[in-house]
Design an enzyme around this catalytic site. Structure first.
Site, PDB file in Angstrom:
ATOM      1  N   ASP A 116       0.853  -1.195   0.000  1.00  0.00           N
ATOM      2  CA  ASP A 116       0.000   0.000   0.000  1.00  0.00           C
ATOM      3  C   ASP A 116       0.885   1.239   0.000  1.00  0.00           C
ATOM      4  OD1 ASP A 116       0.898  -0.231   2.651  1.00  0.00           O
ATOM      5  OD2 ASP A 116      -0.943   0.615   3.481  1.00  0.00           O
ATOM      6  N   TYR A 118       2.971   4.724   0.811  1.00  0.00           N
ATOM      7  CA  TYR A 118       3.643   5.272   1.986  1.00  0.00           C
ATOM      8  C   TYR A 118       2.661   6.176   2.721  1.00  0.00           C
ATOM      9  CZ  TYR A 118       7.941   3.708  -0.308  1.00  0.00           C
ATOM     10  OH  TYR A 118       8.908   2.954  -0.909  1.00  0.00           O
ATOM     11  N   PHE A 129       6.623   1.386  -4.102  1.00  0.00           N
ATOM     12  CA  PHE A 129       8.038   1.543  -3.741  1.00  0.00           C
ATOM     13  C   PHE A 129       8.618   2.907  -4.100  1.00  0.00           C
ATOM     14  CE2 PHE A 129       7.478  -3.072  -4.177  1.00  0.00           C
ATOM     15  CZ  PHE A 129       7.903  -3.494  -2.922  1.00  0.00           C
ATOM     16  N   HIS A 246      10.484 -10.218   0.743  1.00  0.00           N
ATOM     17  CA  HIS A 246      10.251  -8.776   0.578  1.00  0.00           C
ATOM     18  C   HIS A 246      11.561  -8.019   0.775  1.00  0.00           C
ATOM     19  CE1 HIS A 246       8.505  -4.766   1.255  1.00  0.00           C
ATOM     20  NE2 HIS A 246       7.453  -5.233   0.600  1.00  0.00           N
TER      21      HIS A 246
END
Length: 290
Positions: A116, A118, A129, A246
């Site tokens: 989701d 920032y 990202f 991740h």
């Protein structure tokens, strides 16, 4: 004609009053004003409503348009509209669908699945990202840069870590940076989870997996692995799916398939070139976004 009649006729002409033009009735003026106000109100309401009209690419609009008529999307729209009107939500409304606008449907070559946006002020702008210039590069993206620098088969990547985390140059090459959830409340990570976004983004990925060929799905973390399975990417021999942990500091070097040392970027390029497509230039231009 007698002089008396002449002067009487002249006097009557002089004393006649001009006819006044009929002014618009109050009701007519009110109706016009009401119409203009209604038009402005409608424009405002459309701008304040979650709508796929803000997706500029006709390819994405076409494949996603049926979602707007589904009950889950109507509930999602109500939730998102209410949230933006009463709380601080990221990204700005105009950036919710940036991933689709920057990477048209028929130009997608690589799919990067995030979680989701920032949730810090001014960071999010609709790409997984990626963070706006002027903000510190987030930890997960620092590890993404680290992996690119370690991967000797991506020889042209920056010799030192880039100065910013603004990734639009990847998007314009066909790398869609798509979060699973597209909005978030300030300072509250994953606050818009299970509101309908997951269904929407899954449908987008299903369309890519079904209607396109030769795509690379970069799946980082368990959530991305699951989504790739559910959308059919991993079962489809037309695509390459690369699964790792991740890139966050908590998981980048863990699991049986750690992100650091995975060589996922060079593997991606090798697959693209093997299918007659240009490799992605992963380098970051430090002037981008200025």
């Amino acid at each position: 004609m007698s002089l008396l009649k002449f002067f009487k006729k002249k006097d009557s002409t002089k004393d006649s009053k001009p006819v006044k033009r009929k002014s618009p009735s109050p009701s007519s003026s009110s109706s016009s004003t009401s119409s203009n106000t209604s038009t402005i109100s409608n424009k405002k309401s459309r701008a304040d409503t979650l709508s796929l009209d803000s997706i500029q690419d006709p390819g994405w609009r076409s494949v996603l348009a049926p979602q707007e008529q589904k009950n889950y999307f109507k509930k999602l729209r109500n939730f998102v509209d209410s949230a933006y009107s009463s709380k601080k939500i990221y990204p700005p409304r105009a950036d919710i669908f940036s991933a689709f606008n920057l990477t048209p449907f028929d130009q997608v070559r690589v799919v990067v699945i995030g979680q989701d946006p920032y949730h810090g002020a001014g960071q999010a702008h609709g790409l997984a990202f990626s963070v706006r210039r002027g903000h510190k590069v987030p930890p997960s993206l620092r590890n993404i840069y680290k992996e690119l620098m370690l991967d000797t088969k991506v020889p042209n990547f920056n010799k030192v870590k880039p100065e910013h985390g603004y990734l639009t140059q990847w998007s314009r090459q066909g790398v869609i940076l798509l979060n699973t959830v597209l909005t978030v409340q300030a300072s509250t990570a994953y606050s818009h989870r299970k509101k309908g976004w997951e269904t929407f983004t899954k449908e987008a990925l299903k369309k890519l997996a079904k209607e396109r060929e030769g795509l690379v799905f970069l799946c980082w973390g368990a959530g991305a692995h699951k989504l790739a399975d559910e959308c059919g990417a991993t079962r489809n021999s037309k695509h390459l799916t690369i699964k790792t942990s991740h890139p966050s500091p908590l998981g980048a070097t863990k699991t049986k398939s750690p992100f650091i040392g995975s060589g996922c970027f060079s593997k991606c390029n090798a697959y693209l070139e093997g299918n007659g497509s240009e490799p992605i230039d992963w380098r970051i231009d430090n002037k981008e976004g200025l």
